[in-house]
Design a protein around this motif. Structure first.
Motif, mmCIF file in Angstrom:
data_model
loop_
_atom_site.group_PDB
_atom_site.id
_atom_site.type_symbol
_atom_site.label_atom_id
_atom_site.label_comp_id
_atom_site.label_asym_id
_atom_site.label_seq_id
_atom_site.Cartn_x
_atom_site.Cartn_y
_atom_site.Cartn_z
ATOM 1 N N PHE A 176 0.811 -1.221 0.000
ATOM 2 C CA PHE A 176 0.000 0.000 0.000
ATOM 3 C C PHE A 176 0.845 1.273 0.000
ATOM 4 C CE2 PHE A 176 -2.710 -3.155 2.298
ATOM 5 C CZ PHE A 176 -3.659 -3.315 1.304
ATOM 6 N N GLU A 177 2.170 1.135 0.104
ATOM 7 C CA GLU A 177 3.041 2.310 0.125
ATOM 8 C C GLU A 177 3.385 2.814 -1.274
ATOM 9 O OE1 GLU A 177 3.998 3.965 3.080
ATOM 10 O OE2 GLU A 177 2.350 2.630 3.619
ATOM 11 N N SER A 178 3.004 2.067 -2.317
ATOM 12 C CA SER A 178 3.289 2.487 -3.698
ATOM 13 C C SER A 178 2.470 3.712 -4.070
ATOM 14 C CB SER A 178 2.959 1.351 -4.678
ATOM 15 O OG SER A 178 3.961 0.369 -4.665
ATOM 16 N N GLY A 179 3.154 4.714 -4.635
ATOM 17 C CA GLY A 179 2.469 5.920 -5.084
ATOM 18 C C GLY A 179 3.287 7.161 -4.795
ATOM 19 N N VAL A 180 2.666 8.310 -4.956
ATOM 20 C CA VAL A 180 3.346 9.590 -4.735
ATOM 21 C C VAL A 180 3.137 10.050 -3.293
ATOM 22 C CG1 VAL A 180 3.454 12.028 -5.397
ATOM 23 C CG2 VAL A 180 3.100 10.269 -7.151
ATOM 24 N N HIS A 181 4.233 10.310 -2.605
ATOM 25 C CA HIS A 181 4.220 10.845 -1.244
ATOM 26 C C HIS A 181 4.587 12.326 -1.335
ATOM 27 C CE1 HIS A 181 4.359 6.833 0.966
ATOM 28 N NE2 HIS A 181 4.496 6.502 -0.316
ATOM 29 N N ARG A 182 3.734 13.180 -0.802
ATOM 30 C CA ARG A 182 3.932 14.636 -0.930
ATOM 31 C C ARG A 182 4.321 15.227 0.429
ATOM 32 N NH1 ARG A 182 -1.074 18.495 -2.643
ATOM 33 N NH2 ARG A 182 -1.730 17.837 -0.573
ATOM 34 N N VAL A 183 5.276 16.153 0.416
ATOM 35 C CA VAL A 183 5.694 16.810 1.657
ATOM 36 C C VAL A 183 5.479 18.313 1.539
ATOM 37 C CG1 VAL A 183 8.131 17.030 0.929
ATOM 38 C CG2 VAL A 183 7.560 17.049 3.362
ATOM 39 N N GLN A 184 4.992 18.916 2.624
ATOM 40 C CA GLN A 184 4.813 20.378 2.696
ATOM 41 C C GLN A 184 5.597 20.876 3.909
ATOM 42 O OE1 GLN A 184 0.488 20.266 2.863
ATOM 43 N NE2 GLN A 184 0.316 20.822 0.711
ATOM 44 N N ARG A 185 6.662 21.635 3.648
ATOM 45 C CA ARG A 185 7.487 22.153 4.738
ATOM 46 C C ARG A 185 8.398 23.253 4.207
ATOM 47 N NH1 ARG A 185 11.276 16.784 5.705
ATOM 48 N NH2 ARG A 185 12.409 16.820 3.713
ATOM 49 N N VAL A 186 9.093 23.935 5.141
ATOM 50 C CA VAL A 186 10.062 24.960 4.767
ATOM 51 C C VAL A 186 11.399 24.254 4.541
ATOM 52 C CG1 VAL A 186 11.253 27.071 5.449
ATOM 53 C CG2 VAL A 186 8.884 26.689 6.181
ATOM 54 N N PRO A 187 11.899 24.207 3.311
ATOM 55 C CA PRO A 187 13.177 23.517 3.055
ATOM 56 C C PRO A 187 14.341 24.213 3.747
ATOM 57 C CG PRO A 187 11.982 23.969 1.001
ATOM 58 C CD PRO A 187 11.316 24.765 2.088
ATOM 59 N N ALA A 188 15.383 23.455 4.011
ATOM 60 C CA ALA A 188 16.597 24.015 4.631
ATOM 61 C C ALA A 188 17.224 25.069 3.737
ATOM 62 C CB ALA A 188 17.599 22.889 4.906
ATOM 63 N N THR A 189 16.985 24.980 2.427
ATOM 64 C CA THR A 189 17.570 25.924 1.467
ATOM 65 C C THR A 189 16.731 27.189 1.298
ATOM 66 O OG1 THR A 189 16.450 24.679 -0.277
ATOM 67 C CG2 THR A 189 18.743 24.121 0.140
ATOM 68 N N HIS A 196 7.208 24.986 1.022
ATOM 69 C CA HIS A 196 7.260 24.434 -0.330
ATOM 70 C C HIS A 196 6.578 23.066 -0.351
ATOM 71 C CE1 HIS A 196 10.634 26.982 -2.243
ATOM 72 N NE2 HIS A 196 10.242 27.590 -1.138
ATOM 73 N N THR A 197 6.077 22.687 -1.505
ATOM 74 C CA THR A 197 5.518 21.346 -1.698
ATOM 75 C C THR A 197 6.435 20.572 -2.625
ATOM 76 O OG1 THR A 197 3.236 22.117 -1.405
ATOM 77 C CG2 THR A 197 3.545 20.010 -2.545
ATOM 78 N N SER A 198 6.886 19.411 -2.158
ATOM 79 C CA SER A 198 7.739 18.538 -2.964
ATOM 80 C C SER A 198 7.152 17.134 -2.925
ATOM 81 C CB SER A 198 9.170 18.522 -2.428
ATOM 82 O OG SER A 198 9.684 19.842 -2.361
ATOM 83 N N ALA A 199 7.718 16.247 -3.741
ATOM 84 C CA ALA A 199 7.172 14.884 -3.789
ATOM 85 C C ALA A 199 8.262 13.863 -4.057
ATOM 86 C CB ALA A 199 6.092 14.794 -4.861
ATOM 87 N N ALA A 200 7.984 12.641 -3.649
ATOM 88 C CA ALA A 200 8.833 11.491 -3.970
ATOM 89 C C ALA A 200 7.907 10.327 -4.304
ATOM 90 C CB ALA A 200 9.737 11.133 -2.792
ATOM 91 N N THR A 201 8.340 9.479 -5.219
ATOM 92 C CA THR A 201 7.524 8.317 -5.579
ATOM 93 C C THR A 201 8.110 7.060 -4.950
ATOM 94 O OG1 THR A 201 8.745 7.878 -7.620
ATOM 95 C CG2 THR A 201 6.832 9.318 -7.781
ATOM 96 N N VAL A 202 7.220 6.196 -4.529
ATOM 97 C CA VAL A 202 7.616 4.905 -3.964
ATOM 98 C C VAL A 202 6.995 3.807 -4.813
ATOM 99 C CG1 VAL A 202 7.441 3.360 -1.960
ATOM 100 C CG2 VAL A 202 7.804 5.817 -1.614
#
Length: 357
Positions: A176-189, A196-202
């Protein structure tokens, strides 16, 4: 349902006899297969025995109510009947769940691929955070994880990381972990404190053996290169890392975590089989129109499945509309609550589909 349970009970008796035969124990592959079947059937048969006991108790209570002249005894029997009926209902629900056809891949080990998506450096950092989350989950659930291949991000984390996870019912736990995981946070940069909103795929792929996915090795191009470690440093001066390309599909798999080229070749071949299986399965589902009505369990790596919101400390799974406000705990590997709720939702959908079929 009773007929089905009787069939299972009879098969359990048959397997119980087969598993202790000398010829069975001499064939380790067959023994392992029967041993797993025995354990799976035992869960159902054990519950079925309890269910039959409760049915017998219900019959006895009804008999007392019908024949007993003492009103006090009859009243006691009525109270017992209510309890037995409640127990019967609870056992029926459990048995229905156990009778749902299992995904044959649930017992398999997996290849897990985590890739940075949209969001540049922050996406790679988040991919690293997900990798550590799964590492913690694996450690606390009696599973094992081994690194197969990775490409580091320029500011930390990983552009891509591939691992294998082994243990009991790994695919059943992690699919069930397959898919796009989205993160919303203030990046270190980020210098101005903007979220910012970023994403990673699993992608979670069941490990397939050569019997299940037959690859013609004449169709596979093999390349070797030197393994590299963190920071791009060489960890092996020999050409031990292996890259395999399946020419008909263009699928590529590589492995560099072992010092032995042969071991890396075997691991890369496992990844290749799993990726080719995923392609063939997607084609099959499209052809027969077997795509699930819900995203639960679909395993489509293009679907947004979960959002990790750091400012609010919130994690939301969009497939089941389940939100928790313990993000640090989740990122520390405690994702069992999500997995269990997704499993229940998936089972409920299967039961609904079975009822309307």
């Amino acid at each position: 349902m009773i007929d089905k349970l009787e069939e299972i009970s009879n098969r359990f008796e048959e397997v119980s006899k087969l598993i202790v035969l000398p010829e069975t124990m001499a064939d380790m592959k067959n023994y392992a297969k029967l041993n797993k079947e025995y354990k799976d059937l035992e869960k159902v048969v054990s519950l079925y025995k309890k269910f039959k006991e409760v049915l017998g108790n219900i019959d006895n209570a009804k008999s007392i109510i019908a024949t007993e002249k003492d009103p006090e005894f009859r009243e006691m029997a009525k109270e017992e009947l209510d309890e037995f009926n409640s127990e019967k209902k609870a056992l029926e629900e459990k048995l229905k769940t156990l009778l749902i056809p299992k995904d044959p891949n649930d017992s398999k080990d997996v290849i897990m691929e985590i890739r940075a998506g949209t969001g540049g450096d922050e996406a790679a950092i988040f991919a690293g955070d997900l990798y550590r989350m799964y590492q913690r989950y694996v450690e606390t659930n009696g599973l094992s994880m081994s690194l197969m291949d990775f490409t580091e991000g320029t500011s930390g984390g990983y552009k891509e990381i591939v691992v294998s996870v082994t243990g009991e019912d790994v695919y059943g736990k992690l699919k069930f972990e397959s898919g796009v995981h989205r993160v919303q946070r203030v990046p270190a940069t980020e210098t101005q404190g903007r979220v910012h909103t970023s994403a990673a795929t699993v992608a979670v792929l069941p490990e397939m053996d050569e019997v299940e996915v037959d690859i013609n090795m004449n169709d596979v191009k093999k390349e070797t290169y030197c393994s590299s470690g963190p920071g791009g440093q060489s960890v092996n001066t020999t050409y031990s890392a292996v890259r395999l390309t399946h020419i008909p599909t263009g699928v590529v798999a590589q492995c560099q975590d072992q010092k032995s080229q042969l071991k890396n070749f075997d691991k890369a071949l496992n990844v290749l089989r799993s990726r080719i299986y995923e392609i063939e399965l997607a084609k099959h589902n499209e052809e027969v129109g077997a795509a699930r009505r819900s995203m639960v369990g679909s395993g489509d790596r293009s679907d947004k499945i979960r959002t990790y919101n750091y400012p609010q400390g919130r994690v939301t799974d969009h497939r089941i509309n389940h939100t928790v406000y313990n993000l640090p705990t989740v990122m520390n590997g405690e994702i069992g609550d999500f997995i269990e709720k997704l499993r229940i939702a998936d089972n409920a959908e299967k039961m609904k589909e079975g009822a309307t079929a």
